[in-house]
Design a protein around this motif. Structure first.
Motif, PDB file in Angstrom:
ATOM      1  N   LYS A 266      12.554  21.736  29.342  1.00  0.00           N
ATOM      2  CA  LYS A 266      13.644  21.725  30.317  1.00  0.00           C
ATOM      3  C   LYS A 266      13.427  22.696  31.473  1.00  0.00           C
ATOM      4  O   LYS A 266      14.294  22.818  32.348  1.00  0.00           O
ATOM      5  CB  LYS A 266      14.962  22.045  29.616  1.00  0.00           C
ATOM      6  CG  LYS A 266      15.320  21.068  28.501  1.00  0.00           C
ATOM      7  CD  LYS A 266      16.596  21.483  27.795  1.00  0.00           C
ATOM      8  CE  LYS A 266      16.921  20.532  26.647  1.00  0.00           C
ATOM      9  NZ  LYS A 266      18.137  20.956  25.901  1.00  0.00           N
ATOM     10  N   VAL A 267      12.290  23.394  31.463  1.00  0.00           N
ATOM     11  CA  VAL A 267      12.032  24.409  32.501  1.00  0.00           C
ATOM     12  C   VAL A 267      10.609  24.264  33.032  1.00  0.00           C
ATOM     13  O   VAL A 267       9.737  23.708  32.359  1.00  0.00           O
ATOM     14  CB  VAL A 267      12.220  25.833  31.919  1.00  0.00           C
ATOM     15  CG1 VAL A 267      13.687  26.084  31.590  1.00  0.00           C
ATOM     16  CG2 VAL A 267      11.350  26.045  30.689  1.00  0.00           C
ATOM     17  N   PRO A 268      10.337  24.761  34.235  1.00  0.00           N
ATOM     18  CA  PRO A 268       8.965  24.741  34.752  1.00  0.00           C
ATOM     19  C   PRO A 268       8.028  25.504  33.825  1.00  0.00           C
ATOM     20  O   PRO A 268       8.390  26.538  33.264  1.00  0.00           O
ATOM     21  CB  PRO A 268       9.085  25.428  36.107  1.00  0.00           C
ATOM     22  CG  PRO A 268      10.507  25.232  36.517  1.00  0.00           C
ATOM     23  CD  PRO A 268      11.294  25.283  35.241  1.00  0.00           C
ATOM     24  N   THR A 269       6.818  24.984  33.690  1.00  0.00           N
ATOM     25  CA  THR A 269       5.842  25.598  32.788  1.00  0.00           C
ATOM     26  C   THR A 269       4.622  26.142  33.519  1.00  0.00           C
ATOM     27  O   THR A 269       3.704  26.665  32.889  1.00  0.00           O
ATOM     28  CB  THR A 269       5.405  24.592  31.719  1.00  0.00           C
ATOM     29  OG1 THR A 269       5.040  23.353  32.346  1.00  0.00           O
ATOM     30  CG2 THR A 269       6.527  24.346  30.714  1.00  0.00           C
ATOM     31  N   HIS A 270       4.586  26.023  34.835  1.00  0.00           N
ATOM     32  CA  HIS A 270       3.524  26.638  35.632  1.00  0.00           C
ATOM     33  C   HIS A 270       4.152  27.125  36.932  1.00  0.00           C
ATOM     34  O   HIS A 270       4.677  26.329  37.716  1.00  0.00           O
ATOM     35  CB  HIS A 270       2.400  25.646  35.939  1.00  0.00           C
ATOM     36  CG  HIS A 270       1.229  26.262  36.641  1.00  0.00           C
ATOM     37  ND1 HIS A 270       0.169  26.823  35.965  1.00  0.00           N
ATOM     38  CD2 HIS A 270       0.959  26.417  37.976  1.00  0.00           C
ATOM     39  CE1 HIS A 270      -0.706  27.301  36.836  1.00  0.00           C
ATOM     40  NE2 HIS A 270      -0.256  27.061  38.062  1.00  0.00           N
ATOM     41  N   ILE A 271       4.118  28.435  37.159  1.00  0.00           N
ATOM     42  CA  ILE A 271       4.739  29.053  38.327  1.00  0.00           C
ATOM     43  C   ILE A 271       3.705  29.924  39.016  1.00  0.00           C
ATOM     44  O   ILE A 271       3.019  30.715  38.364  1.00  0.00           O
ATOM     45  CB  ILE A 271       5.965  29.908  37.940  1.00  0.00           C
ATOM     46  CG1 ILE A 271       7.040  29.045  37.247  1.00  0.00           C
ATOM     47  CG2 ILE A 271       6.553  30.600  39.152  1.00  0.00           C
ATOM     48  CD1 ILE A 271       7.032  29.129  35.773  1.00  0.00           C
ATOM     49  N   ALA A 272       3.599  29.768  40.319  1.00  0.00           N
ATOM     50  CA  ALA A 272       2.679  30.588  41.112  1.00  0.00           C
ATOM     51  C   ALA A 272       3.388  31.031  42.380  1.00  0.00           C
ATOM     52  O   ALA A 272       4.196  30.287  42.947  1.00  0.00           O
ATOM     53  CB  ALA A 272       1.418  29.809  41.458  1.00  0.00           C
ATOM     54  N   GLY A 273       3.106  32.253  42.805  1.00  0.00           N
ATOM     55  CA  GLY A 273       3.762  32.736  44.008  1.00  0.00           C
ATOM     56  C   GLY A 273       3.259  34.096  44.427  1.00  0.00           C
ATOM     57  O   GLY A 273       2.228  34.580  43.939  1.00  0.00           O
ATOM     58  N   VAL A 274       4.005  34.712  45.332  1.00  0.00           N
ATOM     59  CA  VAL A 274       3.618  35.996  45.915  1.00  0.00           C
ATOM     60  C   VAL A 274       4.824  36.924  45.956  1.00  0.00           C
ATOM     61  O   VAL A 274       5.938  36.508  46.293  1.00  0.00           O
ATOM     62  CB  VAL A 274       3.067  35.799  47.349  1.00  0.00           C
ATOM     63  CG1 VAL A 274       2.718  37.144  47.972  1.00  0.00           C
ATOM     64  CG2 VAL A 274       1.844  34.895  47.344  1.00  0.00           C
ATOM     65  N   LEU A 275       4.593  38.183  45.575  1.00  0.00           N
ATOM     66  CA  LEU A 275       5.599  39.236  45.685  1.00  0.00           C
ATOM     67  C   LEU A 275       5.229  40.143  46.849  1.00  0.00           C
ATOM     68  O   LEU A 275       4.084  40.612  46.944  1.00  0.00           O
ATOM     69  CB  LEU A 275       5.654  40.072  44.408  1.00  0.00           C
ATOM     70  CG  LEU A 275       5.957  39.360  43.093  1.00  0.00           C
ATOM     71  CD1 LEU A 275       5.929  40.364  41.942  1.00  0.00           C
ATOM     72  CD2 LEU A 275       7.288  38.644  43.157  1.00  0.00           C
ATOM     73  N   SER A 276       6.194  40.410  47.710  1.00  0.00           N
ATOM     74  CA  SER A 276       6.037  41.398  48.765  1.00  0.00           C
ATOM     75  C   SER A 276       6.886  42.610  48.379  1.00  0.00           C
ATOM     76  O   SER A 276       8.097  42.489  48.172  1.00  0.00           O
ATOM     77  CB  SER A 276       6.504  40.832  50.111  1.00  0.00           C
ATOM     78  OG  SER A 276       6.436  41.826  51.117  1.00  0.00           O
ATOM     79  N   PHE A 277       6.244  43.765  48.258  1.00  0.00           N
ATOM     80  CA  PHE A 277       6.927  44.976  47.810  1.00  0.00           C
ATOM     81  C   PHE A 277       7.403  45.806  49.001  1.00  0.00           C
ATOM     82  O   PHE A 277       6.854  45.710  50.110  1.00  0.00           O
ATOM     83  CB  PHE A 277       5.990  45.814  46.932  1.00  0.00           C
ATOM     84  CG  PHE A 277       5.757  45.225  45.577  1.00  0.00           C
ATOM     85  CD1 PHE A 277       6.438  45.698  44.468  1.00  0.00           C
ATOM     86  CD2 PHE A 277       4.852  44.182  45.402  1.00  0.00           C
ATOM     87  CE1 PHE A 277       6.234  45.144  43.216  1.00  0.00           C
ATOM     88  CE2 PHE A 277       4.640  43.630  44.156  1.00  0.00           C
ATOM     89  CZ  PHE A 277       5.332  44.112  43.053  1.00  0.00           C
ATOM     90  N   GLU A 278       8.404  46.639  48.761  1.00  0.00           N
ATOM     91  CA  GLU A 278       8.947  47.473  49.826  1.00  0.00           C
ATOM     92  C   GLU A 278       7.908  48.438  50.378  1.00  0.00           C
ATOM     93  O   GLU A 278       7.998  48.859  51.538  1.00  0.00           O
ATOM     94  CB  GLU A 278      10.172  48.238  49.323  1.00  0.00           C
ATOM     95  CG  GLU A 278      11.397  47.357  49.108  1.00  0.00           C
ATOM     96  CD  GLU A 278      12.620  48.139  48.699  1.00  0.00           C
ATOM     97  OE1 GLU A 278      12.555  49.392  48.668  1.00  0.00           O
ATOM     98  OE2 GLU A 278      13.652  47.505  48.392  1.00  0.00           O
ATOM     99  N   ASN A 279       6.907  48.789  49.568  1.00  0.00           N
ATOM    100  CA  ASN A 279       5.874  49.722  50.046  1.00  0.00           C
ATOM    101  C   ASN A 279       4.776  49.025  50.844  1.00  0.00           C
ATOM    102  O   ASN A 279       3.815  49.670  51.267  1.00  0.00           O
ATOM    103  CB  ASN A 279       5.262  50.496  48.875  1.00  0.00           C
ATOM    104  CG  ASN A 279       4.329  49.649  48.014  1.00  0.00           C
ATOM    105  OD1 ASN A 279       4.327  48.423  48.098  1.00  0.00           O
ATOM    106  ND2 ASN A 279       3.535  50.309  47.193  1.00  0.00           N
ATOM    107  N   GLY A 280       4.907  47.699  51.033  1.00  0.00           N
ATOM    108  CA  GLY A 280       3.945  46.947  51.824  1.00  0.00           C
ATOM    109  C   GLY A 280       2.916  46.175  51.020  1.00  0.00           C
ATOM    110  O   GLY A 280       2.203  45.335  51.577  1.00  0.00           O
ATOM    111  N   ALA A 281       2.811  46.433  49.718  1.00  0.00           N
ATOM    112  CA  ALA A 281       1.842  45.724  48.883  1.00  0.00           C
ATOM    113  C   ALA A 281       2.240  44.257  48.707  1.00  0.00           C
ATOM    114  O   ALA A 281       3.432  43.920  48.677  1.00  0.00           O
ATOM    115  CB  ALA A 281       1.724  46.395  47.519  1.00  0.00           C
ATOM    116  N   VAL A 282       1.233  43.394  48.579  1.00  0.00           N
ATOM    117  CA  VAL A 282       1.444  41.958  48.364  1.00  0.00           C
ATOM    118  C   VAL A 282       0.643  41.547  47.131  1.00  0.00           C
ATOM    119  O   VAL A 282      -0.573  41.747  47.078  1.00  0.00           O
ATOM    120  CB  VAL A 282       0.990  41.140  49.589  1.00  0.00           C
ATOM    121  CG1 VAL A 282       1.111  39.647  49.298  1.00  0.00           C
ATOM    122  CG2 VAL A 282       1.818  41.512  50.812  1.00  0.00           C
ATOM    123  N   VAL A 283       1.346  40.977  46.116  1.00  0.00           N
ATOM    124  CA  VAL A 283       0.721  40.650  44.838  1.00  0.00           C
ATOM    125  C   VAL A 283       0.870  39.166  44.536  1.00  0.00           C
ATOM    126  O   VAL A 283       1.976  38.617  44.593  1.00  0.00           O
ATOM    127  CB  VAL A 283       1.351  41.480  43.690  1.00  0.00           C
ATOM    128  CG1 VAL A 283       0.748  41.066  42.348  1.00  0.00           C
ATOM    129  CG2 VAL A 283       1.148  42.969  43.932  1.00  0.00           C
TER     130      VAL A 283
END
Length: 366
Positions: A221-238
């Motif tokens: 009932k839920v997604p089983t593959h998730i991909a994305g990007v986090l932008s942090f307040e300190n400027g890092a991108v993961v």
């Protein structure tokens, strides 16, 4: 120091790890274990030589100060609200709730009652991750550039005896495993500011291949593959990938990149693990792991830290604000996938304080 009474609700698969680890913390007084299935509670109590009781009895026991909520994710907020109404602090397994609105309701109720909430994971307090935190804080890696975080497996139906809830509302790889990775990233980089993401659900049914239900089919009932990007307040991108659909991969769980170096971080599902650092122009080398809690499964360390926080009137590290922030971030992947836009994160949280070495072996921590 006076012990803190703990009432445990939920005697499923994870409860054994908690009960085993809790024995190593002098501050914790296990007042009893309870479950909707009394036979399950009785068996767990006998295994660990602790009292078996009922949920009502734990809620009514004046010596229980914290309810340790080890129920399934869909019951986390319901049990947490009941604990708060009974005048108890509450610490739950991850995630804090199955959606942000639920988690916010719990956080608001705790604030109104003047009580604490906490939540797993507490693995970021383990020696491997605290060592990684020291490396980041030392400036050895230079300016924060970003990193990668990857959990990609075939799915839990191959090993868990009752894997249904992993594919129900409140489950999926993001809410199940994401808390470990995102919490550790917040420990290293600080709070998240924006999220972009995509999500897929390739199969609507999956076959259980573990015992005792081998061959049973369960609904997805839920997604089983998730991909994305986090932008942090300190400027890092993961970059982040969480999946129950991948046969295998060679990506490391977490890599951290700076302008002057790169660090390989241990698997955030565990307290221990090697830390490797590469200096610009050099090669990867082991970094000594000298912090405590790097030699075993201390799944209750966050609870013990919360108990010490109560006795010493100081914040605890696996806090409700941290768990709520992580929950909003995880939900934002789905919102981003559905809307095709980047999602701004609204919650504020502080990086947890580094773990004091004086908490080693259950002793008093700052």
């Amino acid at each position: 120091m006076e012990k803190v009474g703990i009432g445990i609700i939920g005697c499923g698969n994870i409860s054994g790890a908690y009960l085993k680890a809790m024995a190593g913390f002098d501050i914790l007084d296990i007042r009893g274990v309870a479950d909707m299935n009394q036979a399950v509670a009785d068996a767990k109590a006998a295994e660990f030589n602790v009292p078996s009781t009922t949920i009502d009895a734990l809620m009514d026991d004046p010596k229980v100060e914290i309810i340790l909520n080890l129920t399934i994710p869909r019951a986390h907020v319901e049990v947490g609200l009941r604990a708060l109404a009974a005048g108890k602090h509450t610490y739950s397994e991850k995630p804090l709730g199955i959606n942000f609105a639920e988690g916010k309701k719990l956080a608001d109720a705790a604030e109104k009652a003047g009580l604490r909430i906490g939540a797993a994971p507490d693995t970021f307090l383990g020696g491997g991750h605290q060592t990684a935190r020291q490396v980041v804080d030392s400036g050895e890696l230079g300016l924060a550039v970003g990193g990668t975080a990857n959990f990609m497996r075939p799915g839990h139906e191959s090993w868990h005896p009752n894997p249904d809830f992993y594919y129900d509302i409140g489950g999926g790889p993001m809410l199940d495993m994401g808390p470990y990775y995102i919490t550790d990233l917040v420990n290293l980089f600080g709070p998240v500011s924006k999220v972009a993401g995509f999500a897929t659900m390739l199969r609507k049914e999956r076959m259980i291949t573990s015992e005792p239900r081998r061959g049973d089919m369960i609904s997805v009932k839920v997604p089983t593959h998730i991909a994305g990007v986090l932008s942090f307040e300190n400027g890092a991108v993961v970059q982040v990938t969480m999946s129950f659909d991948v046969a295998g991969h060679k990506h490391l769980p977490i890599e951290i990149y700076g302008t002057e170096g790169t660090m390989l971080v241990p698997d955030p599902n565990f307290f221990a693990g090697p830390v490797e650092v590469l200096k610009k122009g050099g090669e990867f080398a082991d970094h000594p792991v000298t912090e405590p809690y790097a030699d075993g499964n201390y799944r209750s360390l966050g609870l013990a830290d919360m108990a010490y926080g109560i006795r010493n009137n100081r914040p605890h590290r696996a806090s409700g604000s941290l768990a709520l922030h992580v929950l909003e971030v995880m939900e934002a992947f789905g919102v981003a996938a559905e809307t095709g836009r980047t999602v701004d994160i609204t919650t504020a949280t502080e990086r947890p304080e580094p773990l004091s070495a004086s908490l080693f072996n259950g002793r008093l921590g700052r």
